[in-house]
Write a protein that holds these residues in place. Structure first.
Motif, PDB file in Angstrom:
ATOM      1  N   ILE A  28       0.842  -1.206   0.000  1.00  0.00           N
ATOM      2  CA  ILE A  28       0.000   0.000   0.000  1.00  0.00           C
ATOM      3  C   ILE A  28       0.873   1.251   0.000  1.00  0.00           C
ATOM      4  N   ALA A  29       1.912   1.248   0.824  1.00  0.00           N
ATOM      5  CA  ALA A  29       2.823   2.400   0.869  1.00  0.00           C
ATOM      6  C   ALA A  29       3.484   2.611  -0.486  1.00  0.00           C
ATOM      7  N   MET A  30       3.916   1.526  -1.117  1.00  0.00           N
ATOM      8  CA  MET A  30       4.546   1.620  -2.444  1.00  0.00           C
ATOM      9  C   MET A  30       3.571   2.166  -3.476  1.00  0.00           C
ATOM     10  N   ASP A  31       2.343   1.690  -3.436  1.00  0.00           N
ATOM     11  CA  ASP A  31       1.334   2.115  -4.410  1.00  0.00           C
ATOM     12  C   ASP A  31       0.858   3.544  -4.182  1.00  0.00           C
ATOM     13  N   SER A  32       1.181   4.114  -3.035  1.00  0.00           N
ATOM     14  CA  SER A  32       0.715   5.462  -2.674  1.00  0.00           C
ATOM     15  C   SER A  32       1.811   6.512  -2.814  1.00  0.00           C
ATOM     16  N   ARG A  33       2.821   6.224  -3.581  1.00  0.00           N
ATOM     17  CA  ARG A  33       3.972   7.129  -3.681  1.00  0.00           C
ATOM     18  C   ARG A  33       3.574   8.547  -4.074  1.00  0.00           C
ATOM     19  N   GLU A  34       2.757   8.693  -5.084  1.00  0.00           N
ATOM     20  CA  GLU A  34       2.372  10.034  -5.543  1.00  0.00           C
ATOM     21  C   GLU A  34       1.661  10.820  -4.454  1.00  0.00           C
ATOM     22  N   GLU A  35       0.750  10.171  -3.740  1.00  0.00           N
ATOM     23  CA  GLU A  35       0.008  10.851  -2.680  1.00  0.00           C
ATOM     24  C   GLU A  35       0.925  11.269  -1.537  1.00  0.00           C
ATOM     25  N   VAL A  36       1.864  10.395  -1.165  1.00  0.00           N
ATOM     26  CA  VAL A  36       2.810  10.719  -0.097  1.00  0.00           C
ATOM     27  C   VAL A  36       3.714  11.865  -0.539  1.00  0.00           C
ATOM     28  N   ASP A  37       4.245  11.780  -1.766  1.00  0.00           N
ATOM     29  CA  ASP A  37       5.099  12.858  -2.289  1.00  0.00           C
ATOM     30  C   ASP A  37       4.362  14.196  -2.273  1.00  0.00           C
ATOM     31  N   GLU A  38       3.109  14.172  -2.714  1.00  0.00           N
ATOM     32  CA  GLU A  38       2.321  15.401  -2.756  1.00  0.00           C
ATOM     33  C   GLU A  38       2.109  15.972  -1.353  1.00  0.00           C
ATOM     34  N   LYS A  39       1.801  15.116  -0.416  1.00  0.00           N
ATOM     35  CA  LYS A  39       1.564  15.569   0.948  1.00  0.00           C
ATOM     36  C   LYS A  39       2.841  16.133   1.571  1.00  0.00           C
ATOM     37  N   ILE A  40       3.965  15.461   1.348  1.00  0.00           N
ATOM     38  CA  ILE A  40       5.245  15.946   1.878  1.00  0.00           C
ATOM     39  C   ILE A  40       5.595  17.300   1.261  1.00  0.00           C
ATOM     40  N   ASN A  41       5.442  17.407  -0.047  1.00  0.00           N
ATOM     41  CA  ASN A  41       5.835  18.629  -0.746  1.00  0.00           C
ATOM     42  C   ASN A  41       4.887  19.800  -0.513  1.00  0.00           C
ATOM     43  N   ASN A  42       3.649  19.519  -0.156  1.00  0.00           N
ATOM     44  CA  ASN A  42       2.670  20.598   0.046  1.00  0.00           C
ATOM     45  C   ASN A  42       2.522  21.037   1.488  1.00  0.00           C
ATOM     46  N   SER A  43       3.237  20.393   2.392  1.00  0.00           N
ATOM     47  CA  SER A  43       3.172  20.825   3.788  1.00  0.00           C
ATOM     48  C   SER A  43       4.509  21.442   4.156  1.00  0.00           C
ATOM     49  N   GLY A  44       4.472  22.608   4.714  1.00  0.00           N
ATOM     50  CA  GLY A  44       5.704  23.306   5.073  1.00  0.00           C
ATOM     51  C   GLY A  44       6.593  22.512   6.009  1.00  0.00           C
ATOM     52  N   LEU A  45       6.000  21.852   6.995  1.00  0.00           N
ATOM     53  CA  LEU A  45       6.776  21.114   7.987  1.00  0.00           C
ATOM     54  C   LEU A  45       7.501  19.899   7.406  1.00  0.00           C
ATOM     55  N   LEU A  46       6.897  19.228   6.447  1.00  0.00           N
ATOM     56  CA  LEU A  46       7.456  17.987   5.936  1.00  0.00           C
ATOM     57  C   LEU A  46       8.328  18.175   4.697  1.00  0.00           C
ATOM     58  N   LYS A  47       8.242  19.326   4.077  1.00  0.00           N
ATOM     59  CA  LYS A  47       8.921  19.552   2.800  1.00  0.00           C
ATOM     60  C   LYS A  47      10.431  19.280   2.862  1.00  0.00           C
TER      61      LYS A  47
END
Length: 133
Positions: free
Chosen positions: A28-47
């Motif tokens: 599931i984590a592997m298949d969700s790469r785009e969503e995780v990348d988007e969330k990391i890149n769109n949140s100031g704290l995680l970027k």
């Protein structure tokens, strides 16, 4: 202040949750790469973890393909847990709370990275050796 979100993000919480990760969770984590990348890149704290996220996904991918096997299951499970936690919008502190929603995600990612730091370095060394070949 957080009331119902009082559960503490600490090393023990992360270790306990990582032990619950199963092989399906890694998929599931592997298949969700785009969503995780988007969330990391769109949140100031995680970027600031964007590049580390790419390395972590690279390790998962190479592990799944069977080309990189010198990694303990705990490390693979830690990466999967961190990504799945980041994906969950209703985790301990829901992501929709302005200014606070990503603090717990940051905590989980930070503690997880502490556990697997040397394995990430080993993976990067391995990757460099195998790119030259």
């Amino acid at each position: 202040m957080f009331g119902k979100w009082k559960k503490e993000i600490d090393e023990d919480f992360v270790k306990t949750e990582v032990t619950k990760i199963k092989d399906e969770d890694v998929t599931i984590a592997m298949d969700s790469r785009e969503e995780v990348d988007e969330k990391i890149n769109n949140s100031g704290l995680l970027k600031k973890y964007s590049e580390l996220g790419k390395v972590m996904y690279g390790m998962l991918k190479d592990y799944r393909k069977g080309v990189y096997t010198k990694v303990p299951w705990f490390t693979i499970a830690t990466i999967a847990f961190a990504f799945l936690y980041i994906l969950n919008p209703l985790d301990i502190i829901p992501d929709f709370i302005p200014g606070l929603g990503y603090i717990d995600d940051l905590g989980v990612l930070t503690f997880g990275l502490r556990f697997i730091e040397s394995d990430l370095h080993n993976y990067l060394d391995w990757k460099l050796e195998h790119q030259e070949a």
